[in-house]
Design a protein around this motif. Structure first.
Motif, short mmCIF file in Angstrom:
data_model
loop_
_atom_site.label_atom_id
_atom_site.label_comp_id
_atom_site.label_asym_id
_atom_site.label_seq_id
_atom_site.Cartn_x
_atom_site.Cartn_y
_atom_site.Cartn_z
N ARG A 31 -5.50 -7.67 1.80
CA ARG A 31 -5.75 -8.80 0.91
C ARG A 31 -5.03 -8.47 -0.39
NH1 ARG A 31 -12.01 -7.88 -1.20
NH2 ARG A 31 -11.71 -5.69 -1.82
N LYS A 32 -4.94 -9.43 -1.28
CA LYS A 32 -4.24 -9.17 -2.54
C LYS A 32 -5.16 -8.40 -3.49
CE LYS A 32 -1.53 -11.34 -6.19
NZ LYS A 32 -1.02 -12.60 -6.76
N PRO A 33 -4.81 -7.16 -3.82
CA PRO A 33 -5.67 -6.38 -4.71
C PRO A 33 -5.61 -6.92 -6.14
CG PRO A 33 -4.11 -4.98 -3.49
CD PRO A 33 -3.65 -6.39 -3.37
N ALA A 34 -6.61 -6.59 -6.91
CA ALA A 34 -6.59 -6.91 -8.34
C ALA A 34 -5.58 -6.02 -9.03
CB ALA A 34 -7.98 -6.71 -8.94
N ASN A 35 -4.96 -6.53 -10.08
CA ASN A 35 -4.04 -5.70 -10.86
C ASN A 35 -4.79 -4.52 -11.45
OD1 ASN A 35 -2.01 -7.49 -10.33
ND2 ASN A 35 -2.00 -8.45 -12.34
N GLY A 36 -4.23 -3.32 -11.24
CA GLY A 36 -4.88 -2.10 -11.71
C GLY A 36 -5.77 -1.45 -10.68
N ALA A 37 -5.94 -2.07 -9.52
CA ALA A 37 -6.80 -1.50 -8.48
C ALA A 37 -6.10 -0.37 -7.74
CB ALA A 37 -7.21 -2.58 -7.49
N VAL A 38 -6.87 0.62 -7.31
CA VAL A 38 -6.34 1.71 -6.49
C VAL A 38 -6.24 1.23 -5.05
CG1 VAL A 38 -6.73 4.05 -5.66
CG2 VAL A 38 -7.28 3.45 -8.04
N VAL A 39 -5.10 1.50 -4.41
CA VAL A 39 -4.87 1.05 -3.02
C VAL A 39 -4.40 2.24 -2.18
CG1 VAL A 39 -4.28 -1.30 -3.72
CG2 VAL A 39 -2.47 0.42 -3.56
N GLU A 40 -4.51 2.07 -0.86
CA GLU A 40 -3.94 3.02 0.09
C GLU A 40 -2.61 2.48 0.58
OE1 GLU A 40 -7.11 2.99 2.98
OE2 GLU A 40 -7.79 4.96 2.32
N VAL A 41 -1.61 3.35 0.66
CA VAL A 41 -0.27 2.94 1.09
C VAL A 41 0.05 3.61 2.42
CG1 VAL A 41 2.19 2.92 0.52
CG2 VAL A 41 0.48 2.60 -1.29
N TYR A 42 0.49 2.81 3.41
CA TYR A 42 0.81 3.29 4.76
C TYR A 42 2.25 2.90 5.13
CZ TYR A 42 -4.16 4.18 5.55
OH TYR A 42 -5.45 4.66 5.47
N ASN A 43 2.80 3.61 6.10
CA ASN A 43 4.11 3.22 6.62
C ASN A 43 3.92 2.22 7.77
OD1 ASN A 43 3.36 4.71 8.85
ND2 ASN A 43 5.05 6.18 8.72
N ALA A 44 5.01 1.80 8.37
CA ALA A 44 4.95 0.79 9.42
C ALA A 44 4.22 1.26 10.67
CB ALA A 44 6.37 0.35 9.79
N ASP A 45 4.10 2.58 10.85
CA ASP A 45 3.38 3.14 11.99
C ASP A 45 1.92 3.47 11.65
OD1 ASP A 45 5.64 3.09 13.69
OD2 ASP A 45 6.40 4.92 12.75
N GLU A 46 1.46 2.91 10.54
CA GLU A 46 0.07 3.06 10.09
C GLU A 46 -0.28 4.51 9.76
OE1 GLU A 46 -1.90 0.46 9.39
OE2 GLU A 46 -0.16 -0.75 9.91
N GLU A 47 0.68 5.27 9.28
CA GLU A 47 0.44 6.63 8.81
C GLU A 47 0.21 6.59 7.30
OE1 GLU A 47 3.13 9.49 11.61
OE2 GLU A 47 4.23 8.07 10.35
N PHE A 48 -0.83 7.28 6.85
CA PHE A 48 -1.13 7.31 5.42
C PHE A 48 -0.03 8.02 4.66
CE2 PHE A 48 -2.78 9.62 1.74
CZ PHE A 48 -3.42 8.61 1.02
N ILE A 49 0.38 7.43 3.54
CA ILE A 49 1.38 8.05 2.67
C ILE A 49 0.74 8.54 1.38
CG2 ILE A 49 3.54 7.78 1.40
CD1 ILE A 49 4.31 5.56 3.35
#
Length: 394
Positions: A31-49
């Motif tokens: 979903r669209k996070p709020a500006n300033g929110a902490v997010v998790e970033v993954y690659n196309a294979d769903e591996e955590f970066i």
């Protein structure tokens, strides 16, 4: 926590610990996070970066913070990062040096945060919405670590517009800084203006370069272009310069410089403070046939982005050409660029072109860079912004 997935092939820099994820690299979001929110970033294979801070308004959509999935980005994380940054610089704070950069944004894994110590006061700049959301935590930790008399914010920055943030200037803790705060750098006293001065109040990134350049000024006639509060001027007089001409377009800079000369007992030296556009004044000096032994040119950022590099290169070339024309054989030019978009090799080429246009043969005898409290993170070469050359006319 909201999850962001990157396009295939757009994750290489993030894996290599580069802290910026551009908006075009994002494939999808839960979903669209709020500006300033902490997010998790993954690659196309769903591996955590990595974990990062999101902002929909910025071209740098995510500023990455942490690559270890077991760590939690909470108040304690921010406090630990600030403590580590401060601890790595405490050895720089001595009786002869009371000003230092405590936090240098991405270089210290704190993207969007600049913290400078000026004597008993602290000046901060907040460039990103991620830091804005934890500003109270940042201030509280700085108070615990350093017990300053006051903390003043100077977040009147163009970069805040791109983060959807308004300018923010004002007292955040303790006492309001006086009109002039005294600091010591290289054993020299400076009266600096935190509230109205340029940037956060003082350019401590030139600490080492002022001292190194001053070693060549004993008994010499020196021109200090873009002198601001007189860093190169004062170091030159400390090392026995015979005469210094200091030039800046700012009336406040010239006023501050004069206060600094008096504070260091340099009242009897041969000094000329000139409020003028530096390029215009260099042209006037050339027309008058003036010559100097050492010239310092430390202009503002001419290339704010890579797209401005060609125009900036022409400006740097013209400035250095005018400076070189005021030097005879054996004369020295200490010239600087604080434009991150211009690397040292390009800067050398620009100065070489300037020498050709000036009809001068030159040697590069020293390279300058930023000091250790402005570290360059290996995975973030963009943090290397200050470079300089000591040039000798043959």
């Amino acid at each position: 926590m909201d999850k962001i997935t990157l396009h295939r092939g757009k994750d290489k820099a993030a894996w290599q610990l580069h802290p910026w994820v551009f908006s075009g690299a994002i494939a999808k979001m839960t979903r669209k996070p709020a500006n300033g929110a902490v997010v998790e970033v993954y690659n196309a294979d769903e591996e955590f970066i990595a974990f990062g801070v999101y902002n929909a308004m910025s071209r740098v959509a995510v500023r990455l913070l942490e690559w270890h999935p077991e760590r939690v980005i909470d108040d304690r994380w921010w406090r630990d990062r600030i403590q580590r940054s401060v601890d790595m610089r405490k050895h720089l704070l001595t009786m002869d040096n009371t000003t230092v950069r405590l936090v240098f944004a991405e270089a210290d894994f704190l993207p969007g945060l600049i913290v400078d110590k000026y004597g008993d006061f602290i000046s901060i700049q907040v460039h990103s919405s991620g830091v804005e959301t934890v500003k109270d935590v940042v201030i509280d930790e700085l108070v615990k670590q350093l017990k300053p008399r006051g903390i003043y914010e100077r977040s009147d920055l163009k970069s805040r517009e791109h983060e959807g943030l308004a300018d923010a200037n004002g007292l955040l803790y303790g006492e309001m800084p006086p009109a002039f705060v005294e600091v010591i750098e290289n054993g020299i006293r400076y009266q600096i203006n935190i509230v109205e001065g340029q940037k956060s109040g003082f350019y401590c990134d030139q600490r080492d370069n002022r001292w190194l350049t001053a070693r060549y000024t004993k008994g010499k006639r020196v021109l200090d272009g873009f002198c601001y509060s007189g860093g190169f001027t004062l170091n030159a007089f400390q090392q026995g310069a015979a005469e210094v001409v200091s030039v800046d377009s700012s009336a406040l800079a010239i006023e501050t410089l004069k206060r600094n000369l008096s504070a260091n007992g340099f009242g009897e030296v041969v000094h000329h403070a000139v409020q003028s556009d530096v390029n215009k004044y260099l042209r006037q000096l050339g027309d008058a046939g003036e010559k100097f032994d050492v010239i310092v040119l430390d202009p503002p950022k001419y290339a704010p982005s890579r797209s401005a590099l060609d125009k900036a290169s022409r400006a740097y070339k013209d400035l250095n050409r005018r400076g070189l024309m005021l030097l005879e054989s054996g004369g020295l030019l200490a010239t600087f660029s604080c434009s991150g978009a211009m690397d040292i090799d390009t800067f050398k080429q620009v100065v070489a072109w300037a020498a050709l246009d000036a009809g001068k043969e030159i040697q590069f005898i020293r390279q300058f860079t930023q000091p250790e409290d402005h570290p360059i993170r290996a995975s973030f070469p963009e943090g290397e912004y200050l470079k300089g050359l000591l040039v000798r006319v043959v």
